[in-house]
Design an enzyme around this catalytic site. Sequence first.
Site, PDB file in Angstrom:
ATOM      1  N   HIS A 123     -11.670  -5.476   7.063  1.00  0.00           N
ATOM      2  CA  HIS A 123     -12.378  -5.398   5.762  1.00  0.00           C
ATOM      3  C   HIS A 123     -13.637  -4.412   5.706  1.00  0.00           C
ATOM      4  O   HIS A 123     -14.366  -4.300   4.995  1.00  0.00           O
ATOM      5  CB  HIS A 123     -12.895  -6.606   4.990  1.00  0.00           C
ATOM      6  CG  HIS A 123     -11.453  -7.190   4.409  1.00  0.00           C
ATOM      7  ND1 HIS A 123     -10.661  -7.965   5.289  1.00  0.00           N
ATOM      8  CD2 HIS A 123     -11.353  -7.910   3.318  1.00  0.00           C
ATOM      9  CE1 HIS A 123      -9.717  -8.450   4.539  1.00  0.00           C
ATOM     10  NE2 HIS A 123     -10.252  -8.497   2.917  1.00  0.00           N
ATOM     11  N   GLU A 178       0.876  -1.324   0.071  1.00  0.00           N
ATOM     12  CA  GLU A 178       0.168   0.110   0.115  1.00  0.00           C
ATOM     13  C   GLU A 178       0.895   1.355   0.056  1.00  0.00           C
ATOM     14  O   GLU A 178       0.727   2.150  -0.645  1.00  0.00           O
ATOM     15  CB  GLU A 178      -1.172  -0.033   1.317  1.00  0.00           C
ATOM     16  CG  GLU A 178      -1.801  -0.959   1.110  1.00  0.00           C
ATOM     17  CD  GLU A 178      -1.941  -2.435   1.357  1.00  0.00           C
ATOM     18  OE1 GLU A 178      -0.863  -2.763   1.923  1.00  0.00           O
ATOM     19  OE2 GLU A 178      -2.668  -3.097   0.929  1.00  0.00           O
TER      20      GLU A 178
END
Lengths: 326, 359
Positions: free
Chosen positions: A129, A60
């Site tokens: 998530h 990321e």
Amino acid sequence: MAQITLIEAVTQALAYEMAHDESVVVLGEDVGVNGGVFRATQGLQEKFGEWRVLDTPLDETTIAGVTVGLAVQGMKPVAEAQFEGFIYPMMEQIACHAARLRNRTRGRMTVPAVWRAPWGGGIRAPEHHSEANEHLFTNIPGLRVVMPSSPARAYGLLLAAIRDPDPVMFFEPKRIYRQYKEEVPDDGEALPLDVCFVLRDGTDVTLVTWGAQVKECLEAADELAQKGISAEVIDVATLTPLDFDTIAESVTKTGRCVIVHEAPKTAGYGAEIAARLSEECLYSLLAPVERVTGFDTHIPLFRLEMKYLPSVERIVEAAQRTLAAS
Amino acid sequence: MSIAAKFEIEYLQYLDQDGKEVGKELPEFAKDLDHMVELYKLMVSTRVFDAKSIALQRTGKLGTYASCLGHEAAHVGIGSAMRREDSLAVSYREYGAQLYRGVKPREVYMYWGGDERGNDFADAPKHDFAWCVPIATQCLHAAGSALAFKIRKEPRVAVCTIGDGGSSKGDFYGAINIAGAQNLPLVAVIVNNQWAISVPRRIQSGANTLAQKGLAAGLFCIQVDGNDIIAVRKAMEDALERARSGQGGSVIEAVTYRLGDHTTADDARRYRGEQEVKDAWDRDPVPRLRKWLEAKGKWDEAKEEAWKAECDDWMDKEVDAYLETKTQPATAMFDYLYAELPADLVAQRDFVASLDRQS
């Protein structure tokens, strides 16, 4: 005209802008052949090639930092953070560089980039998530934080975000990715990034919300109507910089406000709106401002997540409390 | 036994610490002695500039300043090898490279003197990045720049510089990793000055060289004597040529020594021994090149004195320009935040403007 879902509207906006502006590139994990884990970038690599729709290494930080470099050198990158819960390693690049390069170079370097992230809970996903953490970004100067709540607003706001000369966080409420379809003309028309949308007019109480909770607020307004209470519903849409005028105008009219969001209550973005109301609209208020939010806990794993998310029932009760107060 | 991978790292040096050639044939650029004199002069002016910066800080005219003392060969070697259209992403002490590319001393003074306008380079390439204080994050900006050049098929290279400490960070690895995976025109230079504030090189990594970190990313790797400008420049030229012609990125480790404190807020005597620093002064890059040029008959004491006097004049003018620069109006903190000031910030800006009027 085809009816499309919110996620299809995201794809439609990306495809439109890529076709009309060759500096637009999409990058992230699984955005290429796979078309994104939610299929937001479905078909784009086939159409625009692998140098405009790039699968990156699984890091990321790399995605975020490379996005800054691309944008500074004249591209318009749209980076995907696969899930909001994985966005934390990106934050240094976003806060220290993307959001401040224009300022710290007196306008010499700019970062016209978009970070898209599927946001929020409610889809029975694994741990990490389901996060809602928009408030971590609304406190960063130089950023825009945008969250659509319908297919049409996803299309129009994403086009605006890509065209905006400054960095934009574009949080997509994944719980309503495929909730319903509506007609969204592929006409390239952007929506403004500096307004809140009044989705329903009302006179007794204002429900202020964004993202997936727009659905619950509209349903709550229906229930309240059956009880003879007229609720106005505002989709904030662009959290920062905030169009507070629209909220103030509504609350001045109704005298009551319920702020609804999925993120934890303490120091959530609702706290900012409540503070602004107390600073600027106190004498119009007929009741204390209510907040219906996630709790100051981690969002539970999915068996309990619906107990955490604001429900129609909690919103209706809060609205009724504001009416009972005066 | 079957071997899955095998590697070696070349160490490159042309001049020893006494300025004597080690016997390796000099690269073409080094045969142009007038050019080498120009490089030497910039190394000297960088040192004069650095001393002036510290003097400004010690007299309260500059904030905290990160010195480049001892890094002159590495920095000038990097900057002088690049083309103007290439992009440079530095950390915060690579002035030798930046001066070569047109950054003005007054801009450095402004930055460390608390004025954002120092980052708005007047003459240096607009695509060169501003100083980057968070460690190693600039490497990814360079990787993104390299990706932009590659997508647009431009024969340009993105260069980033980083310290030995910075090479411990994931941002550095992420940058060289994507450069290897996507064959990007990236040159990452680790300016290994042995110290990350108080933490020595040995604590940063168990690897024999920092250059070899690039092997894991699939990049070309080399270690050079960072106090030998010919070695730095040669490694840079080769790396830039490979990157420009699509042959991939490089990691160059330039081994040097931070002769000064980390910044003016640091006192290196707290954590390193006198003998080590004394030994490092024996490897000082500036007299090394001077001795070599003197042996070639291209430099002498008179030239040295004349050039230093010229540098003093230059820096005095830059200091004057810096000191004469008026502080920005306080509203400047709003004026470059977004392309256009959002309506919601107008009231805050107006308030700050009223404070300015009162003061």
